[in-house]
Design an enzyme around this catalytic site. Structure first.
Site, PDB file in Angstrom:
ATOM      1  N   TYR A  46      40.992  -5.430   4.590  1.00 55.79           N
ATOM      2  CA  TYR A  46      39.634  -5.451   4.588  1.00 55.79           C
ATOM      3  C   TYR A  46      39.135  -6.968   3.736  1.00 55.79           C
ATOM      4  O   TYR A  46      39.678  -7.101   2.626  1.00 55.79           O
ATOM      5  CB  TYR A  46      39.283  -4.400   3.877  1.00 55.79           C
ATOM      6  CG  TYR A  46      39.134  -3.045   4.672  1.00 55.79           C
ATOM      7  CD1 TYR A  46      39.325  -3.149   5.965  1.00 55.79           C
ATOM      8  CD2 TYR A  46      38.779  -1.677   4.165  1.00 55.79           C
ATOM      9  CE1 TYR A  46      39.502  -1.873   6.628  1.00 55.79           C
ATOM     10  CE2 TYR A  46      38.844  -0.580   4.977  1.00 55.79           C
ATOM     11  CZ  TYR A  46      39.209  -0.760   6.295  1.00 55.79           C
ATOM     12  OH  TYR A  46      39.240   0.568   6.825  1.00 55.79           O
ATOM     13  N   SER A 200      33.920   5.818  12.044  1.00 60.00           N
ATOM     14  CA  SER A 200      32.635   5.668  12.751  1.00 60.00           C
ATOM     15  C   SER A 200      32.038   6.966  13.318  1.00 60.00           C
ATOM     16  O   SER A 200      31.813   7.319  14.614  1.00 60.00           O
ATOM     17  CB  SER A 200      33.152   4.955  13.943  1.00 60.00           C
ATOM     18  OG  SER A 200      33.723   3.561  14.008  1.00 60.00           O
ATOM     19  N   PRO A 201      31.961   8.058  12.274  1.00 61.75           N
ATOM     20  CA  PRO A 201      31.354   9.504  12.912  1.00 61.75           C
ATOM     21  C   PRO A 201      29.991   9.096  13.670  1.00 61.75           C
ATOM     22  O   PRO A 201      29.488  10.527  13.810  1.00 61.75           O
ATOM     23  CB  PRO A 201      31.258  10.040  11.376  1.00 61.75           C
ATOM     24  CG  PRO A 201      30.893   9.069  10.557  1.00 61.75           C
ATOM     25  CD  PRO A 201      31.801   7.722  10.876  1.00 61.75           C
ATOM     26  N   LEU A 202      29.235   8.170  13.488  1.00 55.63           N
ATOM     27  CA  LEU A 202      28.101   8.300  14.186  1.00 55.63           C
ATOM     28  C   LEU A 202      28.188   7.687  15.460  1.00 55.63           C
ATOM     29  O   LEU A 202      27.453   7.795  16.429  1.00 55.63           O
ATOM     30  CB  LEU A 202      26.820   7.305  13.466  1.00 55.63           C
ATOM     31  CG  LEU A 202      26.637   7.735  11.846  1.00 55.63           C
ATOM     32  CD1 LEU A 202      25.461   7.004  11.325  1.00 55.63           C
ATOM     33  CD2 LEU A 202      26.060   9.447  12.007  1.00 55.63           C
ATOM     34  N   GLY A 203      29.357   7.161  15.846  1.00 56.37           N
ATOM     35  CA  GLY A 203      29.981   6.664  17.178  1.00 56.37           C
ATOM     36  C   GLY A 203      29.000   5.454  17.426  1.00 56.37           C
ATOM     37  O   GLY A 203      28.633   4.720  16.660  1.00 56.37           O
ATOM     38  N   PHE A 206      23.624   4.905  17.690  1.00 56.88           N
ATOM     39  CA  PHE A 206      22.351   3.747  17.174  1.00 56.88           C
ATOM     40  C   PHE A 206      22.595   2.427  17.841  1.00 56.88           C
ATOM     41  O   PHE A 206      21.789   1.576  17.590  1.00 56.88           O
ATOM     42  CB  PHE A 206      22.403   3.688  15.827  1.00 56.88           C
ATOM     43  CG  PHE A 206      21.823   4.995  15.032  1.00 56.88           C
ATOM     44  CD1 PHE A 206      20.652   5.343  15.098  1.00 56.88           C
ATOM     45  CD2 PHE A 206      22.848   5.797  14.395  1.00 56.88           C
ATOM     46  CE1 PHE A 206      20.138   6.664  14.428  1.00 56.88           C
ATOM     47  CE2 PHE A 206      22.293   7.109  13.898  1.00 56.88           C
ATOM     48  CZ  PHE A 206      21.134   7.505  13.754  1.00 56.88           C
TER      49      PHE A 206
END
Length: 284
Positions: A46, A200-203, A206
């Site tokens: 990172y 990436s739990p919101l995928g 948005f």
């Protein structure tokens, strides 16, 4: 120390994202910890091998006891950057590299141990026996407390059977990316007591317009008196595999908002309505 139900990902804290100063990063760590998040997800690559050191320096300012937090880090990807001037991105799971990576993470995070070490991605050249022996020595030395993998399929997880105990598999899992619920990965993990960490739990909710999902989410967020974020996370949390979502936000107010998902209990039929909207058809 146990994982908090929500894990905070640090990938965007440094030069790959908002590039927080030490003071800003320290403040975010403290606010997250005070809100109930004690688990922080790292990887050696990172920020081009710079974010762990920035985090370590910032954490030292918080005054939080090391024993009260859970540090995760990943290794194995050789990433072309200023710190590693190579031409080709590749994977290295040799004994030498794993040990060097762990030592570097410990130094950069200013800690004596990692609560969990993950192999970042599977390599077609990985030797499970070498990896297992290396991990065994790292556990016995106290440098790592537990071991897991990331982005591994059921077949790749099976390769470790009888070699070393895998506790976690960090995978891409969300309402808009539920594939691992149907390709045998999650079932294998449940059968072998391997917990999913969902990045990436919101995928892409948005990012890409999906009118079917939006319509259902808008209806259900009113029913459950919650935000879109909370509904998407609570959809994951309902799964019996006991998913640990890794959120990538760098804003303390969004972190607090996400924690509200722990209080949302989606009804069974609503869970399947969201799934149906995502995959575009009824379950068989």
């Amino acid at each position: 120390m146990n994982l908090s139900k929500i894990i905070l990902g640090t990938m965007n804290w440094g030069v790959w994202g908002v590039n927080y100063s030490k003071q800003e990063m320290s403040k975010l760590i403290s606010k997250s910890f005070d809100s109930g998040i004690n688990s922080f997800d790292h990887a050696d690559i990172y920020g081009g091998y710079t974010t762990e050191e920035s985090f370590g320096n910032a954490f030292a300012q918080t005054g939080i006891n090391r024993e009260d937090v859970f540090f995760i880090s990943k290794c194995g990807i050789m990433y072309p950057s200023e710190k590693l001037p190579i031409k080709t991105k590749h994977y290295d799971y040799s004994d030498d590299h794993i040990n060097k990576s762990v030592d570097n993470s410990l130094k950069n995070l200013r800690t004596d141990y990692l609560d969990c070490l993950l192999l970042h991605r599977p390599s077609p050249l990985m030797d499970i026996s070498i990896i297992s022996d290396t991990v065994d020595r790292l556990v016995k030395s106290g440098k790592i407390k537990s071991f897991g993998v990331s982005n591994f399929t059921a077949n790749q997880l099976e390769m470790f059977k009888g070699k070393h105990n895998i506790l976690y598999n960090q995978i891409n899992l969300s309402l808009t990316h539920p594939d691992h619920m149907f390709d045998g990965t999650i079932e294998y993990m449940q059968a072998n007591d391997i917990s999913p960490m969902a990045y990436s739990p919101l995928g892409t909710y948005f990012k890409n317009e999906n009118s079917k999902i939006k319509k259902v989410v808008n209806k259900l967020k009113n029913k459950y008196d919650c935000t879109e974020n909370q509904l998407l996370i609570s959809w994951l949390l309902k799964h019996p595999s006991k998913v640990y979502p890794i959120i990538g936000t760098t804003k303390s107010e969004r972190i607090k908002n996400t924690l509200g998902s722990l209080n949302v209990e989606i009804e069974l039929i609503d869970w399947f309505e969201l799934l149906e909207a995502s995959v575009g058809k009824r379950v068989p």
